[in-house]
Design an enzyme around this catalytic site. Structure first.
Site, mmCIF file in Angstrom:
data_model
loop_
_atom_site.group_PDB
_atom_site.id
_atom_site.type_symbol
_atom_site.label_atom_id
_atom_site.label_comp_id
_atom_site.label_asym_id
_atom_site.label_seq_id
_atom_site.Cartn_x
_atom_site.Cartn_y
_atom_site.Cartn_z
ATOM 1 C CD GLU A 10 -1.981 9.638 7.487
ATOM 2 O OE1 GLU A 10 -1.544 10.261 6.877
ATOM 3 O OE2 GLU A 10 -1.926 8.413 6.694
ATOM 4 C CG ASP A 63 3.495 7.219 2.768
ATOM 5 O OD1 ASP A 63 3.504 8.576 2.429
ATOM 6 O OD2 ASP A 63 3.463 7.162 3.585
HETATM 7 ZN ZN ZN Z 1 1.539 8.227 4.862
#
Ligand code: ZN
Ligand code: ADP
Ligand code: MG
Length: 499
Positions: free
Chosen positions: A333, A407
């Site tokens: 993150e 992602d």
């Molecule tokens: Zn991610």
């Protein structure tokens, strides 16, 4: 109780008949079939279906003032409804009465609220049903329910001494889909036909005047016959609220709640791009619950922030992930966050490693303004931010993990958007007609270039990456400001990051 007595009596009669020498087989058969049918009908609610649940909720009066961020929709709607309020003028001029209004837009934007507000605006009784209530396997049942819906609206208005009734049909695409499309088309068609018949029969000079309102998210699925003049000829769009709209809705849903001094509804409105009215209502409610759990008399900004996470991602997980897993999440993150600060300083809103719903951690960006159009640079920057999580894992821990699957999917979609909108090196192309190999090559060029960029950026920020991940692990959640504070100490105070 009654059932048991009946059964007992029937049994006694049967035994008596057997004793006097009567052949009871056909009788047993009929009784069994009858009982079966009765049981089936009652459990499926075929015989006593009514629309009362909705009628109860209609008693709490809702006005247009309770609906936030829908000024345009309210204006269009009230203009249409003024026709009903000035019924005498309409009759004198011989204007065709308004029969149907269709509200279109995503779920949770206030369509049901608008219909209820419309009912109180025109002093009408409100009767509601959902499209799915009309669909049964048995032919004719749906059509009969439509008839009963209109009938019950009239009766209810008479009983309450009102001259207007408003029928609201939610999810109308279920019963009003294009005819002849579904497999059990006969039933759907009959139901839809009945609705058209009822609407065509509406007149101004009845003692109860009916207005039909319907809501749908899929206007493209509706049978064109429904949209013809004299049916749902008014359409009102009810869209997701913009920033001003979100602020208005937040104000509405916090007006009965004690807020701390530090609460900024403006900031919340900015942070909640894509939220519907229903999301915002739930956000205000969750924040109040969190305040209560924290034994706080007022709701503070951090309660609202945590509530945003909860509404977006779901409840906190009971399961505590292993320490090593949490470390990986923190690094991942932080990678996203650093890249986000590089492409646009000040863009990180919060960073969390608290596991919730499907996610173990989360980096949230604060969009400056609602944006609906993107430049190529913007899309590339977003791709870089998406890829930065996995790159950070790789650089610090030596390998990537499956945590980055989402992602990658998102990065791929962004890259496809670049190609589809003619912003790749191929110029304007249609991806459908692009040879598969070439399409793939262009996509991976876009992704590869961004990955290389992220690598070189993050390498130079190793120290910051460690430091921020460490603080994050300790505190579970840090604000964008806190992140920038740590970042400003690396590499040298005040120095801008170049890479
Ligand atoms: Zn991610
Ligand atoms: P829809 O019918 O469009 O799915 P609803 O009217 O049923 O949405 O809204 C559900 C709930 O969400 C409402 O009861 C209300 O609390 C909240 N809500 C939705 N839209 C708004 C809005 N525009 N203003 C205020 N509250 C809203
Ligand atoms: Mg609704």
């Amino acid at each position: 109780m009654l059932k048991e007595i009946c059964l007992g009596v029937i049994l006694a009669v049967l035994i008596f008949l057997v004793v006097v020498g009567y052949d009871v087989t056909p009788l047993i058969f009929f009784v069994a079939v009858g009982a079966g049918a009765y049981y089936f009908a009652t459990t499926r609610g075929l015989l006593n279906k009514n629309f009362s649940e909705h009628q109860v909720s209609a008693n709490q009066q809702i006005s247009f003032g309770d609906v936030g961020g829908q000024a345009t929709a309210i204006q269009e709607l009230s203009e249409a409804l003024d026709f009903i309020r000035n019924i005498n003028a309409i009759q004198e001029l011989g204007i065709r009465p308004l029969k149907g209004v269709l509200l279109t837009g995503p779920p949770g934007t206030g369509k049901t609220m608008l219909a209820k507000a419309a009912a109180s605006y025109t002093d009408a009784v409100f009767v509601a049903a959902s499209g799915s209530e009309f669909i049964e396997m048995y032919a004719g049942v749906g059509a009969q329910r439509v008839r009963r819906l209109f009938q019950s609206a009239r009766e209810k208005a008479l009983k309450q001494g009102k001259s207007n009734a408003l029928i609201f049909i939610d999810e109308i695409e279920i019963l009003g889909g294009r005819r002849g499309r579904t497999t059990s088309h006969l039933e759907y068609d009959q139901t839809l036909n009945q609705l058209l018949v009822e609407m065509d029969g509406l007149r101004v000079d009845e003692n109860v005047r009916l207005l039909v309102m319907a809501a749908t998210n899929r206007i493209d699925m509706l049978d064109p016959a429904l949209l013809r003049p004299g049916r749902f000829d008014r359409q009102v769009r009810v869209d997701l609220p913009d920033k001003e709209g979100r602020l208005e809705i937040l104000k509405l849903h916090t007006r009965n709640k004690p807020l701390a001094e530090d609460v900024s509804l403006e900031a919340l409105a900015r942070d909640t791009f894509g939220f519907s009215g229903a999301h915002l209502e739930s956000l205000a409610n969750e924040a109040a619950i969190l305040a209560m759990r924290g034994n706080s008399k007022v709701i503070e900004q951090h309660h609202f922030q945590e509530a945003v996470d909860k509404v977006l991602l779901g409840d906190r997980l009971e399961r505590r992930p292993m320490r090593a897993e949490l470390e990986r999440v923190a690094i991942h993150e932080t990678g996203h966050a650093l890249m986000s600060e590089i492409v646009k300083p000040g863009s990180v809103s919060t960073l969390t490693v608290a596991p919730r719903g499907q996610a173990l951690g989360y980096m949230r960006q604060s969009p400056e303004d609602d944006t609906y159009m993107f430049t190529r640079n913007y899309l590339e920057d977003q791709i870089a931010i998406m890829l930065a999580g996995a790159v950070a894992e790789e650089q610090v821990l030596g390998n990537k993990s499956t945590g980055a699957v989402n992602d990658y999917q998102q990065a791929m979609r962004l890259a496809e958007k670049i190609v589809d909108s003619g912003m790749s090196r191929l110029g304007v192309v249609s991806s459908e007609h692009l040879p598969g190999g070439l399409h793939y090559r262009v996509l991976s060029e876009i992704l590869g270039a961004q990955e290389a960029r992220v690598r070189s950026c993050l390498i130079s920020l190793r120290a910051a990456l460690y430091r921020i991940a460490e603080v994050l692990l300790e505190q579970e959640r840090i604000s964008g400001d806190k992140l920038r504070e740590i970042l400003s100490g690396v590499p040298a105070p005040g120095q801008r990051i170049y890479c």
